[in-house]
Structures are given as C-alpha cells and as structure tokens.
Design an enzyme around this catalytic site. Sequence first.
Site, PDB file in Angstrom:
ATOM      1  N   SER A  17     -17.432  11.338  11.867  1.00 52.54           N
ATOM      2  CA  SER A  17     -16.433  12.371  11.610  1.00 52.54           C
ATOM      3  C   SER A  17     -15.535  12.432  12.770  1.00 52.54           C
ATOM      4  CB  SER A  17     -17.055  13.750  11.266  1.00 52.54           C
ATOM      5  OG  SER A  17     -15.795  14.426  10.311  1.00 52.54           O
ATOM      6  N   ASP A  28      -7.924   1.813  19.167  1.00 50.60           N
ATOM      7  CA  ASP A  28      -6.734   1.166  18.673  1.00 50.60           C
ATOM      8  C   ASP A  28      -5.656   1.154  19.696  1.00 50.60           C
ATOM      9  OD1 ASP A  28      -8.084   0.765  16.100  1.00 50.60           O
ATOM     10  OD2 ASP A  28      -7.156   2.686  15.295  1.00 50.60           O
ATOM     11  N   LYS A  47     -18.544   8.405   8.308  1.00 51.83           N
ATOM     12  CA  LYS A  47     -18.244   9.673   7.260  1.00 51.83           C
ATOM     13  C   LYS A  47     -16.613   9.801   7.648  1.00 51.83           C
ATOM     14  CE  LYS A  47     -18.532  13.757   5.384  1.00 51.83           C
ATOM     15  NZ  LYS A  47     -16.987  14.318   5.678  1.00 51.83           N
TER      16      LYS A  47
END
Length: 723
Positions: free
Chosen positions: A489, A500, A514
């Site tokens: 999560s 990224d 998740k």
Amino acid sequence: MTIAENMMSRSRPFTGRGKGLCRALAVALLVSTPLGLQAKPDDSKVYEPVAPTIDQARANILIARQLQFTHFRDLGISDELSGDVFSAYLEYLDGQRIYLTQQDIQRFDRVKSQLGSALKTGQLQPGFDIYNLVQQRIIERLQFALKTLDQGLENLDFSANETILLDRSEADWEPDQAALDNLWIRRIKNAVLAQRLNGTEDDQIEESLRQRYEGQLKRAYQARSEDAFQAYMNAFTGMWDPHTSYFSPRTSENFNINMSLSLEGIGAVLQSDNEFTKVVRLVPGGPASKQGQLQPADRIVGVGQEGKKPVNVIGWRLDEVVDLIRGPRDSTVTLEVIPANASDETVTKTIAIKRDEVKLEEQSASKDVIELERGGEDYKVGVITIPTFYADFQAMQAGDPNYKSTTRDVRKLIGELQEDGVDGLVVDLRNNGGGALHEANDLVGLFIDKGPTVQIRNANNDVQVLNDEDPSVAYDGPLVVLVNRMSASASEIFAGAIQDYGRGLVVGSQTFGKGTVQAVRPLNHGQLKITQSKFYRVSGGSTQHKGVIPDIEIPSRVDKTRIGEDALDHALPWDQIEAVPHTRYFDFSGIIGELRKRHESRFDTNPEFKLLQREIEFLEKQRQLETVSLNFDERKAQHEQIERTRLTIANARRELRGEEPFDSLEALEDWQDAQAADLDTTDEELDFVIREGGHIMADMLELDQQMASILQRRHFAVQAPAQ
C-alpha cells in the site's frame, strides 16, 4: 454486541418472494443420507437449521446495489457469477472437501445457477439451505471421528503403505459416504501419528483429539443465522475483489476497534481460513511483532490463558477466537499455531505473547549507521527504518504543533544523520504494510523538489493526482529503498515514486501489490467494506497486483504463492493509465548492470546469503510436498530428516555469530522460547540485507561520478505523452 444480538434474535425469518425456489432447495438439501460408522446425531442433540431475517434480506439488497453501482470493478450479477459465488461459498464452508460428497454437490445443480438472481432481490434461503446441509455434514463427520476414537487408537494401523493429501482444495469430492469415512480415518491417523512422533502418549493424544472434535461439534450445533449470512455475503462480495467484504454487527465492532489501535491484545490482524484462523499481518510495534515468533500466514489452532493449556479453536468463529486472544495488559496468552512453512497441518508450535497496548511511539521511525571499509575507503551510510506510515490524527485535529507523524520523524532523523556526516541513506520499508496515504505523499516530498506522487482513479475513471507542493528538500543525496513481500500500500506508493523519479534504487523482493482503496459504508445491518478506487504511479503503471519490482532483487523466505495480492482470488488486475509530468533525477540504466554484477558477486561469497538460500530451498522443498506417509517408519524418517535440517541451519547461523551450537532441536526451541519471552532482547548487529543496502550505496558512489548530479540537484524533465 449484546444489543445487536438481541435485535437479531427478535428479527423474523425472511420468507418473501421466491418461496417456491427456496422450498424446493430445502427439500432437496435437507434429506440426509445414513452414514457408515455413525448414522445419526445423539438423540439429546438436534441441529436446528438457521434461517435468514428481514434485516439480513434488506442488507443483502443494499449490498447488491452497492457492488453493481459503486465498486471499482464493473461486474454484473449474471448466471456465470452465480456459479462463481456457489464455488466460493463451498470453498468457505468446506474448502478442504472433507464434509460433502459428490452426491451432495449434485443436489446443488438445480440451484447454483440461480443464486445471482436470488441475491439481487434478497432471497437468502438458497444460501442458508446450503449452509444448513454443510452444518449437518460437519456434525456427522465429527460424530464419526469421536466414534473412531471410542474404538481405541490401538486399532489404527500404521504399518500400511498409505498416504494422505496435504491440500485438498483442488481434490475431487469423495464420491460417497464410504469414501469419506476412509478419508476421515486417514485424517485421524495423520493427527495421531504427528503427535506420537513428538513424543506424546496415546492417552494424551486421544484426550487432545477428543477435545478438538467435541469443541467443533459444540459449535456446529450452535450455528447462528449471522454465521450463515456473513459467509454467504462474503462469498458474494468476494467476486468483485478480495478486499471487498461484509462485516456483521459484531465483526464491525471488532473492525472499528482494530482501526483505532486502542485495544490491549497482541497486535495481529486475523481472518478466517476455512476451519482455521489465519494471521494476515502483524501490527508494527505490537506485542506479537516484538516477540518475533508469530508470522503472517501462520494458522492459530489453539489459544491458552496464563497457566492453562491451550483450548483447541479449529472450527471456531473468528470473533470467538479474537475474544479468547484479547485480555488485560501484561497478561500472557499462549497460541498453538501451524507455521506458514509447516510440512503439514499436524506440525504445530506454541508461542507465548504478553498482551499490551499498541502504542504509536513503538511504531515510530528509527535510525542507525553502517560503517563500511572498501578498498581503503571508508563509507558511512545512514539507515532509517519505517515500520508503518503513521500520524497522530487526534493531536493533529486538536491543533498540536508537535503532533507525531512519519514525515516529521523522518525529517528529524535525516537531520541527525546529516550531522553525523553520512555519505548516503537507506530507507528500510520491509514489512511495512502501509498506513496513512498523506504520509506517503509527504514522505516522497522530503526527497524531491515538488511534483506528483501518486494517481488515484475511481470507478468513473476520474483521476486525482496527489502532489508534493513543498519545494524544500530534506535530503538530496544518494538513496536506497529496501522492500520485501510484506511491503504494501503506502510503502509501494513511496517506493514506486522514488523509482519513477530516478531518485534512488529499490532493493529487495517484489512487494505485496495492494494498490486499491476501500471505504467502509454503513448498512441497515452491519457494514460493507468496498473497493472504490485504485492507485497508479506517476509513470502510469498501477501498484495493484504487480507491486513494485526492485531494481536489484534479494530472495526472500516468504512464499509468494500464499502471500501477496496475486495470490488472492479475484484480485483486480494490473493496468496502466497516462503518465503525469514528473522530474527524473538520475538515469541508473548506465550503471544498473554493474551494480547487479557486484551485488551478485558479494552474495556468491556471503555466508549469510548462502544460509538464506539454503533455508529457502529447504522451505520450498517442504512446500512442494503434496502428500505425507501414514506409515510410522517412513514418517519417522521424514520427521527426523526435517529436524536435522532445521538444527543444522540454526547451528550454521550461530557459527557465523561465533556462538556455541545447540546439541538438539529441543535445546534450540528452548532457546527460542527464552529469547521470545524477553522482549528487551535485541540483536545489536544490523541484518545482512541492510548491510548489503549499504554496500550497494557504496557501489553507486564508486561507479559513476554522475551520482554527483543528485548532490548538485541537476535533473531533467519527463513529460507525459501527448494527448
């Protein structure tokens, strides 16, 4: 709880539209077949079939509407869905296929394709009739088992060349009662054999098994309407995704207590897993997490209070097990568990945990320093461990300027490490199951100037982008983020953003996956937890199902086939949306190959990693076992081989630490119990994965002077594709 139960007891059974279908199913299912060794229940005990209530029927209609119109997944209620609900319901009621026969399953043929239309309109009787038949079959099976014990354990033959299947979830249903009788005799022999190999006397084995079966039998007779309704609704809601579920009024109470983290207990999140209670995750900073022996995917089979023998809880309702585990602070609860890596369900261990309240400060981020000497060059690497993404919401809402939060604590720790003159930073998110979303967003902001951190898409395809609006940066040096399968999560949002942005390297194993967001919505009867949106990285890919794939991988003991989003039925798939404009601070493509090569070279000669590989291979071999022998001599040889391997691995680890080896497995287990009982005992030496994170950091600094571009804040922009 009492009010809710009183309300349920006053509710009238639902007998609305569709009574013809319901009556037909009742007649078809409630005709029982005589059973071989034990043909009928005791005359003094009769199973009372449970029936749905008006409140439950209304809640069912509300649930069906919410699922169809507000869930992230666009899924209609069709005939095909009916069959899937039917299969999921049977999996919940008889997941190991040990109660029903193929003859029973054939009786369901006429109604299983009609469950969807019945669920749309609150016609619950078909599901309740299935439940009632399974309860009857459970009672018959347990009576058969008790009758077998009555005949004496000495009449069981352990010399034959018999085996038993460990996992029957994919097995064929036994054709008839005679075949089921044979299966249950083998199940009883398996249970007896496992205890004999542990040195238990036959009279104690018989007493233990009798208590288990009598306890399960008692609960089967005490089945409640709410048990059937919750099981049926969760088979239904689970078709949309595994995180959408129905909470009965009692379960809602437990859920709300868990979310407040104010309960004095052991700090473990539990769920039903067929007849077992399974550990889903441990609350960071909680008693179970600090004690160290209980692990995710362990199954609890017994619960004992201080000074008393554990009570067998196989077949118990989840709320009853939770109640038994709870207790006053500083008292001790003893759990008998089947370890996640056990070779079969008869292998158990006992864990004593002192109950306490889970405190926010015990979940706080912490720091350490690794000092490395490499080819005459000294490196100092800072380590920040973040167990969860936390925030003291009450203090925040009260306007306390000094409220605790992950981001505030990490900012302070970074400052202290910079004062120590660290050359790089390792952020450890292993076993971090997530937490406050805004903290993940803010934490990314400590490492970037400003920009988007995560995208959230709802069922209408509307996309919200969360941004770090603060241009200040707490740390602009080289960064490594450690993750593992239990990182989930919010952890995945942070790790994905760092990856990224090219802000650092992600090291470890594939994360949980998740990537969905749930909301809890009240019903007239209980609550519905429903998935309403999905997380996406700034590069456009979802964290759902796939998780974050590390740049450099380190194997893990965790069984990915049992733990992780992609191990769950009906999990939402991975997909991607448009990327959003974001900065790319460094392109690791020029050095990642050499970084991996150096990492692998170190691990090839690292004794701790070799030991980890040996453990993984041992566990994998255990997981691949599909059957176990019921022949005493064969089983004893297998048991002794497993014990020798466990002891060898444990002693190899002690040798690495310069400690005396154990002379027996019993000595090892006694030492583990003593260590676990002393919550003040800590391992002062950082584990080798953290140290490897430090070495990778040193590699980065040595390999490419482009890393200086991070320190000098040089970066280039990555634009979203043209619309």
